[in-house]
Design a protein around this motif. Structure first.
Motif, PDB file in Angstrom:
ATOM      1  N   ALA A  16      -9.210  31.126  10.891  1.00  0.00           N
ATOM      2  CA  ALA A  16      -9.169  30.089  11.927  1.00  0.00           C
ATOM      3  C   ALA A  16     -10.421  29.224  11.876  1.00  0.00           C
ATOM      4  CB  ALA A  16      -9.024  30.734  13.303  1.00  0.00           C
ATOM      5  N   ASN A  17     -11.582  29.857  11.619  1.00  0.00           N
ATOM      6  CA  ASN A  17     -12.833  29.114  11.515  1.00  0.00           C
ATOM      7  C   ASN A  17     -12.777  28.138  10.344  1.00  0.00           C
ATOM      8  OD1 ASN A  17     -16.070  29.823  10.211  1.00  0.00           O
ATOM      9  ND2 ASN A  17     -15.656  28.338  11.796  1.00  0.00           N
ATOM     10  N   ALA A  18     -12.149  28.553   9.248  1.00  0.00           N
ATOM     11  CA  ALA A  18     -12.038  27.672   8.078  1.00  0.00           C
ATOM     12  C   ALA A  18     -11.258  26.406   8.416  1.00  0.00           C
ATOM     13  CB  ALA A  18     -11.379  28.413   6.916  1.00  0.00           C
ATOM     14  N   ARG A  19     -10.353  26.506   9.411  1.00  0.00           N
ATOM     15  CA  ARG A  19      -9.564  25.346   9.863  1.00  0.00           C
ATOM     16  C   ARG A  19     -10.186  24.669  11.082  1.00  0.00           C
ATOM     17  NH1 ARG A  19      -5.768  29.479   9.984  1.00  0.00           N
ATOM     18  NH2 ARG A  19      -5.367  29.107  12.197  1.00  0.00           N
ATOM     19  N   LEU A  20     -11.306  25.223  11.593  1.00  0.00           N
ATOM     20  CA  LEU A  20     -11.962  24.742  12.817  1.00  0.00           C
ATOM     21  C   LEU A  20     -10.957  24.670  13.970  1.00  0.00           C
ATOM     22  CD1 LEU A  20     -14.309  22.031  11.258  1.00  0.00           C
ATOM     23  CD2 LEU A  20     -14.971  24.290  12.117  1.00  0.00           C
ATOM     24  N   ASP A  21     -10.136  25.711  14.074  1.00  0.00           N
ATOM     25  CA  ASP A  21      -9.084  25.811  15.089  1.00  0.00           C
ATOM     26  C   ASP A  21      -9.571  26.739  16.201  1.00  0.00           C
ATOM     27  OD1 ASP A  21      -6.867  26.603  16.622  1.00  0.00           O
ATOM     28  OD2 ASP A  21      -5.507  26.546  14.910  1.00  0.00           O
ATOM     29  N   VAL A  22     -10.068  26.146  17.302  1.00  0.00           N
ATOM     30  CA  VAL A  22     -10.700  26.928  18.367  1.00  0.00           C
ATOM     31  C   VAL A  22      -9.730  27.932  18.986  1.00  0.00           C
ATOM     32  CG1 VAL A  22     -11.789  26.810  20.645  1.00  0.00           C
ATOM     33  CG2 VAL A  22     -12.452  25.192  18.871  1.00  0.00           C
ATOM     34  N   GLY A  39     -29.379  35.843  20.427  1.00  0.00           N
ATOM     35  CA  GLY A  39     -29.962  36.331  21.668  1.00  0.00           C
ATOM     36  C   GLY A  39     -29.233  35.924  22.934  1.00  0.00           C
ATOM     37  N   ALA A  40     -28.497  34.810  22.912  1.00  0.00           N
ATOM     38  CA  ALA A  40     -27.759  34.375  24.096  1.00  0.00           C
ATOM     39  C   ALA A  40     -26.405  35.075  24.124  1.00  0.00           C
ATOM     40  CB  ALA A  40     -27.560  32.865  24.071  1.00  0.00           C
ATOM     41  N   ALA A  41     -25.964  35.495  25.310  1.00  0.00           N
ATOM     42  CA  ALA A  41     -24.694  36.211  25.421  1.00  0.00           C
ATOM     43  C   ALA A  41     -23.636  35.331  26.082  1.00  0.00           C
ATOM     44  CB  ALA A  41     -24.879  37.493  26.225  1.00  0.00           C
ATOM     45  N   PHE A  42     -22.442  35.377  25.529  1.00  0.00           N
ATOM     46  CA  PHE A  42     -21.290  34.635  26.052  1.00  0.00           C
ATOM     47  C   PHE A  42     -20.188  35.658  26.271  1.00  0.00           C
ATOM     48  CE2 PHE A  42     -23.896  32.026  23.412  1.00  0.00           C
ATOM     49  CZ  PHE A  42     -23.995  30.822  24.101  1.00  0.00           C
ATOM     50  N   GLN A  43     -19.643  35.726  27.504  1.00  0.00           N
ATOM     51  CA  GLN A  43     -18.628  36.735  27.783  1.00  0.00           C
ATOM     52  C   GLN A  43     -17.326  36.089  28.220  1.00  0.00           C
ATOM     53  OE1 GLN A  43     -19.702  39.984  30.357  1.00  0.00           O
ATOM     54  NE2 GLN A  43     -17.861  41.100  29.773  1.00  0.00           N
ATOM     55  N   GLY A  44     -16.228  36.595  27.634  1.00  0.00           N
ATOM     56  CA  GLY A  44     -14.898  36.109  27.991  1.00  0.00           C
ATOM     57  C   GLY A  44     -14.524  34.861  27.219  1.00  0.00           C
ATOM     58  N   HIS A  45     -13.224  34.575  27.207  1.00  0.00           N
ATOM     59  CA  HIS A  45     -12.713  33.462  26.406  1.00  0.00           C
ATOM     60  C   HIS A  45     -13.294  32.110  26.795  1.00  0.00           C
ATOM     61  CE1 HIS A  45      -8.896  35.437  24.494  1.00  0.00           C
ATOM     62  NE2 HIS A  45      -9.983  36.115  24.260  1.00  0.00           N
ATOM     63  N   ALA A  46     -13.502  31.847  28.096  1.00  0.00           N
ATOM     64  CA  ALA A  46     -13.987  30.523  28.509  1.00  0.00           C
ATOM     65  C   ALA A  46     -15.379  30.239  27.949  1.00  0.00           C
ATOM     66  CB  ALA A  46     -13.975  30.395  30.033  1.00  0.00           C
ATOM     67  N   GLU A  47     -16.288  31.213  28.084  1.00  0.00           N
ATOM     68  CA  GLU A  47     -17.653  31.000  27.577  1.00  0.00           C
ATOM     69  C   GLU A  47     -17.680  30.947  26.057  1.00  0.00           C
ATOM     70  OE1 GLU A  47     -20.543  33.714  29.183  1.00  0.00           O
ATOM     71  OE2 GLU A  47     -20.046  33.213  31.260  1.00  0.00           O
ATOM     72  N   ILE A  48     -16.891  31.812  25.420  1.00  0.00           N
ATOM     73  CA  ILE A  48     -16.858  31.818  23.950  1.00  0.00           C
ATOM     74  C   ILE A  48     -16.246  30.520  23.427  1.00  0.00           C
ATOM     75  CG2 ILE A  48     -15.927  32.995  21.912  1.00  0.00           C
ATOM     76  CD1 ILE A  48     -16.195  35.657  23.510  1.00  0.00           C
ATOM     77  N   ARG A  49     -15.202  30.025  24.107  1.00  0.00           N
ATOM     78  CA  ARG A  49     -14.596  28.745  23.716  1.00  0.00           C
ATOM     79  C   ARG A  49     -15.634  27.627  23.738  1.00  0.00           C
ATOM     80  NH1 ARG A  49      -9.830  26.023  23.478  1.00  0.00           N
ATOM     81  NH2 ARG A  49      -8.629  27.827  24.154  1.00  0.00           N
ATOM     82  N   THR A  50     -16.434  27.555  24.808  1.00  0.00           N
ATOM     83  CA  THR A  50     -17.459  26.511  24.915  1.00  0.00           C
ATOM     84  C   THR A  50     -18.443  26.616  23.757  1.00  0.00           C
ATOM     85  OG1 THR A  50     -17.237  26.459  27.311  1.00  0.00           O
ATOM     86  CG2 THR A  50     -19.273  25.559  26.401  1.00  0.00           C
ATOM     87  N   ARG A  60     -18.994  21.270  12.501  1.00  0.00           N
ATOM     88  CA  ARG A  60     -18.131  21.654  11.385  1.00  0.00           C
ATOM     89  C   ARG A  60     -18.690  22.852  10.623  1.00  0.00           C
ATOM     90  NH1 ARG A  60     -14.208  18.414  10.752  1.00  0.00           N
ATOM     91  NH2 ARG A  60     -13.785  19.007   8.606  1.00  0.00           N
ATOM     92  N   ALA A  61     -19.152  23.863  11.366  1.00  0.00           N
ATOM     93  CA  ALA A  61     -19.760  25.051  10.755  1.00  0.00           C
ATOM     94  C   ALA A  61     -18.669  26.021  10.319  1.00  0.00           C
ATOM     95  CB  ALA A  61     -20.699  25.731  11.747  1.00  0.00           C
ATOM     96  N   ILE A  62     -18.580  26.226   9.027  1.00  0.00           N
ATOM     97  CA  ILE A  62     -17.571  27.122   8.471  1.00  0.00           C
ATOM     98  C   ILE A  62     -18.265  28.284   7.773  1.00  0.00           C
ATOM     99  CG2 ILE A  62     -15.702  27.335   6.785  1.00  0.00           C
ATOM    100  CD1 ILE A  62     -14.913  24.474   7.520  1.00  0.00           C
TER     101      ILE A  62
END
Length: 110
Positions: A16-22, A39-50, A60-62
């Motif tokens: 999915a990352n190779a397609r940049l498909d969030v 070092g920064a923590a992101f929890q749950g789909h909403a924070e990880i999506r951001t 465009r980081a693959i």
């Protein structure tokens, strides 16, 4: 690209990352997953999506893993990430903790 024997949820994330498909990048993550990025923590789909939208898709980081190993209950995947960011490509280490067929935790370090 060499074919690594990645567990299905990690392979799904990498593809999915190779397609940049969030949406597809989020799919393998458990609902309460924690992603630690330098070092920064992101929890749950909403924070990880951001995080994915701002730090991955925007530049465009693959990530192209070239090694995989198991350390205790973690799957450690290493490889370069290429994109429109300073220092590209940068070699990253991704430490995945899986629960069943979901990613429970991911720690990313450069």
């Amino acid at each position: 690209m060499m074919s690594l024997d990645l567990p299905p949820p990690i392979a799904a994330y990498v593809d999915a990352n190779a397609r940049l498909d969030v949406d597809a990048m989020l799919e393998p993550f458990a609902a309460g997953a924690v992603l630690r990025d330098n070092g920064a923590a992101f929890q749950g789909h909403a924070e990880i999506r951001t995080l994915f939208e701002e730090e991955v898709v925007a530049v465009r980081a693959i990530f192209t893993p070239d090694t995989v190993r198991h350390e205790g209950d973690q799957v450690v995947v290493e490889g370069p990430a290429n994109g429109d960011f300073k220092g590209s490509p940068i070699r990253f280490t991704y430490r995945f903790t899986l629960a069943g067929d979901a990613i429970e935790a991911l720690e990313v370090t450069a």
